[in-house]
Design a protein around this motif. Structure first.
Motif, PDB file in Angstrom:
ATOM      1  N   GLU A 287       0.823  -1.204   0.000  1.00 17.87           N
ATOM      2  CA  GLU A 287       0.000   0.000   0.000  1.00 17.87           C
ATOM      3  C   GLU A 287       0.866   1.267   0.000  1.00 17.87           C
ATOM      4  N   ILE A 288       2.126   1.151   0.370  1.00 19.70           N
ATOM      5  CA  ILE A 288       3.021   2.323   0.388  1.00 19.70           C
ATOM      6  C   ILE A 288       3.461   2.701  -1.029  1.00 19.70           C
ATOM      7  N   ILE A 289       3.390   1.746  -1.976  1.00 19.64           N
ATOM      8  CA  ILE A 289       3.871   1.977  -3.349  1.00 19.64           C
ATOM      9  C   ILE A 289       3.154   3.148  -4.014  1.00 19.64           C
ATOM     10  N   PRO A 290       1.793   3.257  -3.910  1.00 18.98           N
ATOM     11  CA  PRO A 290       1.143   4.432  -4.529  1.00 18.98           C
ATOM     12  C   PRO A 290       1.669   5.756  -3.972  1.00 18.98           C
ATOM     13  N   GLN A 291       1.913   5.735  -2.648  1.00 15.43           N
ATOM     14  CA  GLN A 291       2.467   6.962  -2.061  1.00 15.43           C
ATOM     15  C   GLN A 291       3.827   7.293  -2.675  1.00 15.43           C
ATOM     16  N   LEU A 292       4.638   6.209  -2.828  1.00 13.65           N
ATOM     17  CA  LEU A 292       5.949   6.443  -3.446  1.00 13.65           C
ATOM     18  C   LEU A 292       5.796   6.917  -4.889  1.00 13.65           C
ATOM     19  N   MET A 293       4.832   6.326  -5.601  1.00 15.03           N
ATOM     20  CA  MET A 293       4.597   6.759  -6.978  1.00 15.03           C
ATOM     21  C   MET A 293       4.143   8.212  -7.021  1.00 15.03           C
ATOM     22  N   ALA A 294       3.250   8.561  -6.054  1.00 13.34           N
ATOM     23  CA  ALA A 294       2.788   9.953  -5.999  1.00 13.34           C
ATOM     24  C   ALA A 294       3.938  10.900  -5.720  1.00 13.34           C
ATOM     25  N   GLU A 295       4.791  10.469  -4.807  1.00  8.87           N
ATOM     26  CA  GLU A 295       5.963  11.296  -4.525  1.00  8.87           C
ATOM     27  C   GLU A 295       6.863  11.426  -5.761  1.00  8.87           C
ATOM     28  N   CYS A 296       6.976  10.289  -6.483  1.00 10.32           N
ATOM     29  CA  CYS A 296       7.802  10.300  -7.698  1.00 10.32           C
ATOM     30  C   CYS A 296       7.209  11.270  -8.736  1.00 10.32           C
ATOM     31  N   GLU A 297       5.892  11.197  -8.888  1.00 10.02           N
ATOM     32  CA  GLU A 297       5.243  12.104  -9.830  1.00 10.02           C
ATOM     33  C   GLU A 297       5.402  13.563  -9.389  1.00 10.02           C
ATOM     34  N   SER A 298       5.261  13.731  -8.060  1.00 10.68           N
ATOM     35  CA  SER A 298       5.421  15.094  -7.554  1.00 10.68           C
ATOM     36  C   SER A 298       6.828  15.617  -7.836  1.00 10.68           C
ATOM     37  N   ILE A 299       7.808  14.748  -7.677  1.00 11.01           N
ATOM     38  CA  ILE A 299       9.188  15.146  -7.934  1.00 11.01           C
ATOM     39  C   ILE A 299       9.386  15.439  -9.424  1.00 11.01           C
ATOM     40  N   THR A 300       8.722  14.634 -10.263  1.00  6.94           N
ATOM     41  CA  THR A 300       8.829  14.865 -11.714  1.00  6.94           C
ATOM     42  C   THR A 300       8.241  16.226 -12.074  1.00  6.94           C
ATOM     43  N   ALA A 301       7.090  16.523 -11.432  1.00  3.92           N
ATOM     44  CA  ALA A 301       6.467  17.830 -11.687  1.00  3.92           C
ATOM     45  C   ALA A 301       7.384  18.962 -11.242  1.00  3.92           C
ATOM     46  N   LYS A 302       7.969  18.730 -10.099  1.00  5.70           N
ATOM     47  CA  LYS A 302       8.902  19.757  -9.621  1.00  5.70           C
ATOM     48  C   LYS A 302      10.094  19.898 -10.571  1.00  5.70           C
TER      49      LYS A 302
ATOM     50  N   SER B 242      18.144  14.950  -7.286  1.00  2.42           N
ATOM     51  CA  SER B 242      16.778  14.396  -7.323  1.00  2.42           C
ATOM     52  C   SER B 242      16.698  13.179  -8.225  1.00  2.42           C
ATOM     53  N   LEU B 243      17.404  13.267  -9.398  1.00  5.15           N
ATOM     54  CA  LEU B 243      17.409  12.118 -10.305  1.00  5.15           C
ATOM     55  C   LEU B 243      18.086  10.906  -9.658  1.00  5.15           C
ATOM     56  N   HIS B 244      19.117  11.164  -8.949  1.00  2.41           N
ATOM     57  CA  HIS B 244      19.807  10.058  -8.267  1.00  2.41           C
ATOM     58  C   HIS B 244      18.885   9.392  -7.222  1.00  2.41           C
ATOM     59  N   LYS B 245      18.215  10.226  -6.486  1.00  4.23           N
ATOM     60  CA  LYS B 245      17.281   9.687  -5.481  1.00  4.23           C
ATOM     61  C   LYS B 245      16.156   8.896  -6.153  1.00  4.23           C
ATOM     62  N   GLN B 246      15.662   9.478  -7.278  1.00  3.34           N
ATOM     63  CA  GLN B 246      14.575   8.798  -7.978  1.00  3.34           C
ATOM     64  C   GLN B 246      15.032   7.449  -8.502  1.00  3.34           C
ATOM     65  N   SER B 247      16.285   7.417  -9.040  1.00  2.00           N
ATOM     66  CA  SER B 247      16.818   6.155  -9.547  1.00  2.00           C
ATOM     67  C   SER B 247      16.938   5.121  -8.418  1.00  2.00           C
ATOM     68  N   ASN B 248      17.420   5.573  -7.285  1.00  5.73           N
ATOM     69  CA  ASN B 248      17.527   4.644  -6.121  1.00  5.73           C
ATOM     70  C   ASN B 248      16.150   4.130  -5.693  1.00  5.73           C
ATOM     71  N   MET B 249      15.175   5.029  -5.655  1.00  9.68           N
ATOM     72  CA  MET B 249      13.834   4.625  -5.223  1.00  9.68           C
ATOM     73  C   MET B 249      13.218   3.641  -6.206  1.00  9.68           C
ATOM     74  N   LYS B 250      13.466   3.866  -7.507  1.00 13.35           N
ATOM     75  CA  LYS B 250      12.946   2.925  -8.500  1.00 13.35           C
ATOM     76  C   LYS B 250      13.611   1.555  -8.355  1.00 13.35           C
TER      77      LYS B 250
ATOM     78  N   LYS C 204      13.103  -4.052  -6.652  1.00 15.69           N
ATOM     79  CA  LYS C 204      13.472  -5.176  -5.785  1.00 15.69           C
ATOM     80  C   LYS C 204      12.265  -5.620  -4.926  1.00 15.69           C
ATOM     81  N   PHE C 205      11.557  -4.608  -4.402  1.00  9.90           N
ATOM     82  CA  PHE C 205      10.397  -4.945  -3.552  1.00  9.90           C
ATOM     83  C   PHE C 205       9.330  -5.692  -4.345  1.00  9.90           C
ATOM     84  N   MET C 206       9.104  -5.276  -5.610  1.00 10.44           N
ATOM     85  CA  MET C 206       8.110  -5.941  -6.449  1.00 10.44           C
ATOM     86  C   MET C 206       8.550  -7.363  -6.768  1.00 10.44           C
ATOM     87  N   ASP C 207       9.886  -7.537  -7.000  1.00  6.49           N
ATOM     88  CA  ASP C 207      10.386  -8.896  -7.259  1.00  6.49           C
ATOM     89  C   ASP C 207      10.163  -9.807  -6.044  1.00  6.49           C
TER      90      ASP C 207
END
Length: 354
Positions: free
Chosen positions: A275-290, A315-323, A328-331
């Motif tokens: 359930e945390i993944i959507p939040q992370l995705m939202a944060e990712c989208e928010s970062i992309t918008a920024k 920010s890109l480095h952080k995004q790459s790490n989060m992805k 890994k979590f999805m695997d």
């Protein structure tokens, strides 16, 4: 003194059927008291048994009676005066033996009493005959030696004595004749009873043969039942082993259910983490918008491009790490789901086997 009991025991009382003279009819519903009584006044012996207020045996024992053992626990005797045959069923062979021994003793005592009575009658008869032979000589001597008055005075007492002895002799003879007739009647009755006893014995022999056949059939049936019992015991042993196997399988199923609950709990935890993944995705989208806004600002503000470029790279480095972490979590989640699916298939297969 009257009658006194001299021996007492307990037995089931039977009488011969007066119609068929073959079958036994129960005279008591349960074992009752059976006693030998001795009458000192009449010098006689009787067997008496009472069931409640009903007298079921009142048999005077005579020297001609005979007690017969027909089995290990049953005996009988014929009573000519009662015109019946009595039977007694005892609880043990020892009680029957004691009763038979007492019957023999009482019969011998009755025989001795009868012999004494006959001797007494014969003694009175002989004494009366001797008195009759002595009286004529006495009267003759008196008529020769004395006068008429002396004859009367001398003969009177002797005649009175002779008369009394003659009366006693007559009564004894009458009693003897009566006893003789009675004994003849008893003898005839005993003969008839003996004939009936012979018939009853023959019937008993036939019944014994029938009982032997029934016993043989019962033994065969018992052997068959034993075989069936052995088969049932074998089946019971197999059922017991099957129960043990079922118990073991039940324990295994419980263990598997416990493991399944643990896996479900672990899956639930993974779902909560998912359930945390959507939040992370939202944060990712928010970062992309920024980032896009920053790019716009970068275009607009070229003067700030250096500092903002550093921010963008961070920010890109952080995004790459989060992805990467998200991948890994999805695997891991996919592997857990596959394991849970395989576990459910194994549990379903185990349920089908049971």
């Amino acid at each position: 003194m009257g009658e006194q009991p001299i021996y007492t025991t307990r037995a089931h009382v039977f009488q011969i059927d007066p119609t068929t003279k073959k079958n036994w009819v129960p005279a008591s519903k349960q074992a009752v008291t059976v006693s030998y009584f001795y009458d000192s006044t009449r010098n006689s012996y009787r067997i008496i048994s009472v069931d409640g207020s009903k007298v079921i045996i009142n048999s005077t024992i005579t020297p001609n009676m005979m007690f017969t053992k027909t089995s290990q626990k049953f005996g009988q005797w014929a009573d000519s005066r009662a015109n019946t045959v009595f039977g007694l069923g005892f609880a043990s062979e020892q009680q029957l033996s004691k009763f038979a021994e007492k019957f023999q003793e009482v019969k011998e005592a009755a025989k001795i009493a009868r012999d004494k009575s006959q001797e007494k009658v014969e003694t009175l008869s002989n004494h009366s005959q001797e008195s009759g032979r002595e009286t004529p000589s006495t009267n003759q001597a008196s008529s020769i030696n004395g006068t008429d008055d002396e004859k009367i005075s001398h003969v009177g007492p002797e005649a009175a004595l002779l008369k009394s002895e003659n009366e006693l002799l007559k009564s004894a003879v009458e009693q003897s004749n009566t006893n003789a007739k009675k004994w003849e009647t008893e003898l005839q009755t005993l003969r008839e009873n003996n004939a009936r006893l012979v018939d009853a014995l023959q019937d008993s022999s036939a019944n014994v043969e029938s009982w032997k056949k029934q016993l043989s059939a019962c033994k065969e049936e018992s052997d068959m039942l034993r075989e069936k019992i052995a088969e049932l015991e074998a089946q019971c042993n197999e059922a017991s082993q099957e129960k043990q196997r079922n118990a073991q399988l039940t324990i295994r199923v419980q263990e598997l259910e416990t493991e399944l609950q643990d896996k479900e709990q672990e899956l639930e935890n993974l779902r909560k983490q998912a359930e945390i993944i959507p939040q992370l995705m939202a944060e990712c989208e928010s970062i992309t918008a920024k980032l896009q806004a920053a790019e716009v600002q970068n275009k607009e503000l070229e003067g700030r491009i250096g500092g903002l470029q550093m921010d963008v790279e961070d920010s890109l480095h952080k995004q790459s790490n989060m992805k990467g972490e998200l991948k890994k979590f999805m695997d891991i989640l996919d592997g857990k789901i596959d394991e849970l699916h395989e576990f459910r298939q194994g549990l379903s297969k185990l349920g089908v086997d049971n």
